[in-house]
Design an enzyme around this catalytic site. Structure first.
Site, PDB file in Angstrom:
ATOM      1  N   GLU A 265       7.559   2.379  15.555  1.00  0.00           N
ATOM      2  CA  GLU A 265       8.496   2.766  14.505  1.00  0.00           C
ATOM      3  C   GLU A 265       8.572   4.286  14.457  1.00  0.00           C
ATOM      4  O   GLU A 265       7.753   4.987  15.047  1.00  0.00           O
ATOM      5  CB  GLU A 265       8.036   2.203  13.155  1.00  0.00           C
ATOM      6  CG  GLU A 265       7.986   0.673  13.141  1.00  0.00           C
ATOM      7  CD  GLU A 265       7.530   0.107  11.812  1.00  0.00           C
ATOM      8  OE1 GLU A 265       8.382  -0.393  11.065  1.00  0.00           O
ATOM      9  OE2 GLU A 265       6.319   0.171  11.529  1.00  0.00           O
TER      10      GLU A 265
ATOM     11  N   SER B 175      -1.385  -7.371   7.176  1.00  0.00           N
ATOM     12  CA  SER B 175      -2.634  -7.741   7.823  1.00  0.00           C
ATOM     13  C   SER B 175      -2.397  -8.358   9.197  1.00  0.00           C
ATOM     14  O   SER B 175      -1.340  -8.939   9.462  1.00  0.00           O
ATOM     15  CB  SER B 175      -3.405  -8.741   6.948  1.00  0.00           C
ATOM     16  OG  SER B 175      -2.773 -10.008   6.962  1.00  0.00           O
ATOM     17  N   THR B 176      -3.410  -8.253  10.039  1.00  0.00           N
ATOM     18  CA  THR B 176      -3.323  -8.855  11.371  1.00  0.00           C
ATOM     19  C   THR B 176      -3.198 -10.369  11.274  1.00  0.00           C
ATOM     20  O   THR B 176      -2.449 -10.991  12.034  1.00  0.00           O
ATOM     21  CB  THR B 176      -4.557  -8.461  12.196  1.00  0.00           C
ATOM     22  OG1 THR B 176      -4.585  -7.031  12.336  1.00  0.00           O
ATOM     23  CG2 THR B 176      -4.524  -9.091  13.584  1.00  0.00           C
TER      24      THR B 176
ATOM     25  N   CYS C  28      -3.752   1.780   6.541  1.00  0.00           N
ATOM     26  CA  CYS C  28      -4.114   1.250   7.862  1.00  0.00           C
ATOM     27  C   CYS C  28      -4.689   2.321   8.775  1.00  0.00           C
ATOM     28  O   CYS C  28      -5.419   2.006   9.718  1.00  0.00           O
ATOM     29  CB  CYS C  28      -2.894   0.623   8.532  1.00  0.00           C
ATOM     30  SG  CYS C  28      -2.203  -0.774   7.649  1.00  0.00           S
TER      31      CYS C  28
ATOM     32  N   GLU D  99       3.360  -3.826  12.466  1.00  0.00           N
ATOM     33  CA  GLU D  99       2.394  -2.749  12.213  1.00  0.00           C
ATOM     34  C   GLU D  99       1.285  -3.371  11.388  1.00  0.00           C
ATOM     35  O   GLU D  99       1.481  -3.710  10.211  1.00  0.00           O
ATOM     36  CB  GLU D  99       3.067  -1.574  11.486  1.00  0.00           C
ATOM     37  CG  GLU D  99       2.265  -0.288  11.561  1.00  0.00           C
ATOM     38  CD  GLU D  99       1.292  -0.130  10.409  1.00  0.00           C
ATOM     39  OE1 GLU D  99       0.081  -0.408  10.622  1.00  0.00           O
ATOM     40  OE2 GLU D  99       1.722   0.240   9.319  1.00  0.00           O
TER      41      GLU D  99
ATOM     42  N   ASN E  90       0.811  -1.223   0.000  1.00  0.00           N
ATOM     43  CA  ASN E  90       0.000   0.000   0.000  1.00  0.00           C
ATOM     44  C   ASN E  90       0.845   1.274   0.000  1.00  0.00           C
ATOM     45  O   ASN E  90       0.486   2.259  -0.636  1.00  0.00           O
ATOM     46  CB  ASN E  90      -1.001   0.000   1.154  1.00  0.00           C
ATOM     47  CG  ASN E  90      -0.355  -0.033   2.521  1.00  0.00           C
ATOM     48  OD1 ASN E  90       0.689  -0.655   2.702  1.00  0.00           O
ATOM     49  ND2 ASN E  90      -0.970   0.625   3.486  1.00  0.00           N
TER      50      ASN E  90
END
Length: 454
Positions: free
Chosen positions: A433, A209-210, A264, A230, A132
């Site tokens: 981060e 993704s989670t 996100c 993340e 992304n």
């Protein structure tokens, strides 16, 4: 076994490039080469490492337009966004370079001697980057890891490897040691898995993704490997009745339409106090309609296509047939296009209201008071970002402190700055981060005691 990946232009579906995939055996070779280069890199004087990173930043700046155009082609980003992304890589490298000579330990008072700490590099770091925001998110890991004295193996997403490969060439041109920064294109379940499982990789940095993050976390646990995650988000945009409603409504569309919603931090749950709910919707209609969706290489375009057919089908699956709401326009014909969409009359526990869509879709939900707003804001497994719109400073602080998310903005939708820490609560990730502590996350703390008593 996939031996190469096809890179398509998301706006036209035309083939841009085919890129060889990295096998598990090739990952092993890359790790060995990186470990050797890392020893050379860590042995350099800090000022010399900083100087080389700044030279890398200068080359990124010199090639910024080429990098931006490449991002438009492989990721479908608008030209304005892509130019910002290339400049952000430059800024991240510059910022990280400034930390090389400031990565200091401490002297701790103890009886019987002197105690000092050292921050030492981990060794080889694996960065698994998403599609992304291919350039900047890769640089979130690459820049501080290099600055802290590590080697980096970057696995870009299968759909967006081209800017990563270009950056690796610029690193060599800048004078960084060969094999210090390598790009390993490939599938997550082959190349990514090999990085996670290799004993010579000291840390994994993953953005995605989670679901995949949990799998990587399990793989790292097997080896007690350090990890930064993340992951997904379902961020709220909380609008109180005392806010500047006109400004809040005008700002709302791009808070979830930037990068076609593939963000996100996208504010995809718009929570509006009931007393101004109808007025807010009236203002939101023309704001959504005014968003220019089209050719991402056109300077006037504000929103481009989704990344792939698979992502397009996923987004479509979240929008109920005949749902009430506001819809913008999008091109027809080739390309992975989905129009800006705002849904109303949706149950707060519906999938589109609680799960990450990763597309240009938002829901608007009414709330009664502060307590109700916080309850709705936290009614999801994610906790990455959020916005609070109010003129009341006390309320802004109360709600920002109450919402379980890592990055809150008041009267703004800005969530990411390279000067400040970024990361999530709950299932939006682990670790932080960016910001002043980014380099330390790529080090081990070594404690040394020197006895001074006779």
């Amino acid at each position: 076994m996939i031996h190469e990946h096809r890179v398509l232009n998301p706006a036209t579906e035309e083939l841009v490039a085919t890129v060889p995939a990295t096998s598990a055996a090739e990952v092993s070779t890359a790790v060995a080469r990186a470990a050797e280069a890392q020893r050379t890199w860590a042995a350099l004087a800090p000022a010399d490492r900083a100087r080389l990173l700044r030279r890398f930043a200068v080359l990124v700046d010199d090639h910024g337009e080429r990098l931006a155009r490449l991002e438009v082609t492989e990721a479908g980003h608008t030209l304005g966004n892509a130019r910002w992304e290339a400049a952000n890589v430059r800024d991240l490298l510059d910022y990280a370079a400034g930390g090389v000579e400031r990565l200091t330990g401490r002297q701790i008072p103890v009886p019987g001697g002197i105690d000092i700490t050292f921050l030492e590099p981990l060794g080889v770091v694996g960065v698994i980057a998403p599609w992304n925001f291919p350039m900047p998110i890769a640089a979130w890991g690459v820049a501080p890891a290099l600055a802290a004295g590590n080697a980096v193996l970057l696995k870009p997403a299968e759909t967006t490897p081209l800017t990563a490969q270009y950056l690796a060439r610029l690193a060599l041109e800048a004078g960084l040691p060969e094999h210090l920064f390598q790009v390993l294109p490939g599938a997550g379940d082959v190349t990514g898995r090999a990085l996670v499982e290799h004993p010579g990789v000291a840390k994994i940095v993953f953005t995605g993704s989670t679901r995949v993050g949990k799998e990587i976390m399990a793989g790292c646990a097997e080896r007690v490997k350090r990890l930064t995650l993340e992951l997904g988000g379902k961020s709220p945009n909380i609008v109180f009745a005392d806010a500047d409603i006109e400004t809040a409504a005008a700002a709302a569309p791009m808070s979830f339409l930037d990068n076609a919603g593939q963000d996100c931090c996208a504010r995809t749950r718009i929570l509006v106090q009931r007393s101004v709910y109808d007025r807010f919707l009236e203002l939101l209609v023309p704001a959504v309609a005014s968003v220019v969706v089209g050719d991402p290489s056109d300077e006037k375009t504000q929103m481009g296509p989704l990344i792939s057919l698979a992502q397009l089908e996923r987004v479509r699956g979240f929008v109920p047939d005949g749902a009430d709401g506001i819809r913008g326009s999008a091109p027809t014909g080739p390309g992975f296009w989905f129009p800006p969409t705002v849904l109303t009359g949706i149950a707060p526990d519906a999938p589109v209201a609680t799960e990450e869509v990763f597309g240009p879709v938002a829901v608007v939900l009414p709330f009664e008071d502060e307590e109700d707003a916080v309850r709705l804001a936290d009614a999801t497994e994610h906790g990455l970002a959020g916005s609070v719109w109010t003129r009341d400073v006390g309320r802004a602080l109360r709600v920002s402190r109450a919402v379980r998310a890592g990055n809150l903005s008041v009267n703004s939708h800005s969530a990411v700055r390279y000067w400040t820490p970024f990361g999530g609560y709950k299932q939006s990730g682990l670790g932080r981060e960016l910001g002043p502590d980014a380099l330390a996350a790529f080090t081990e703390t070594k404690n040394v005691f020197i006895g001074t008593e006779a």
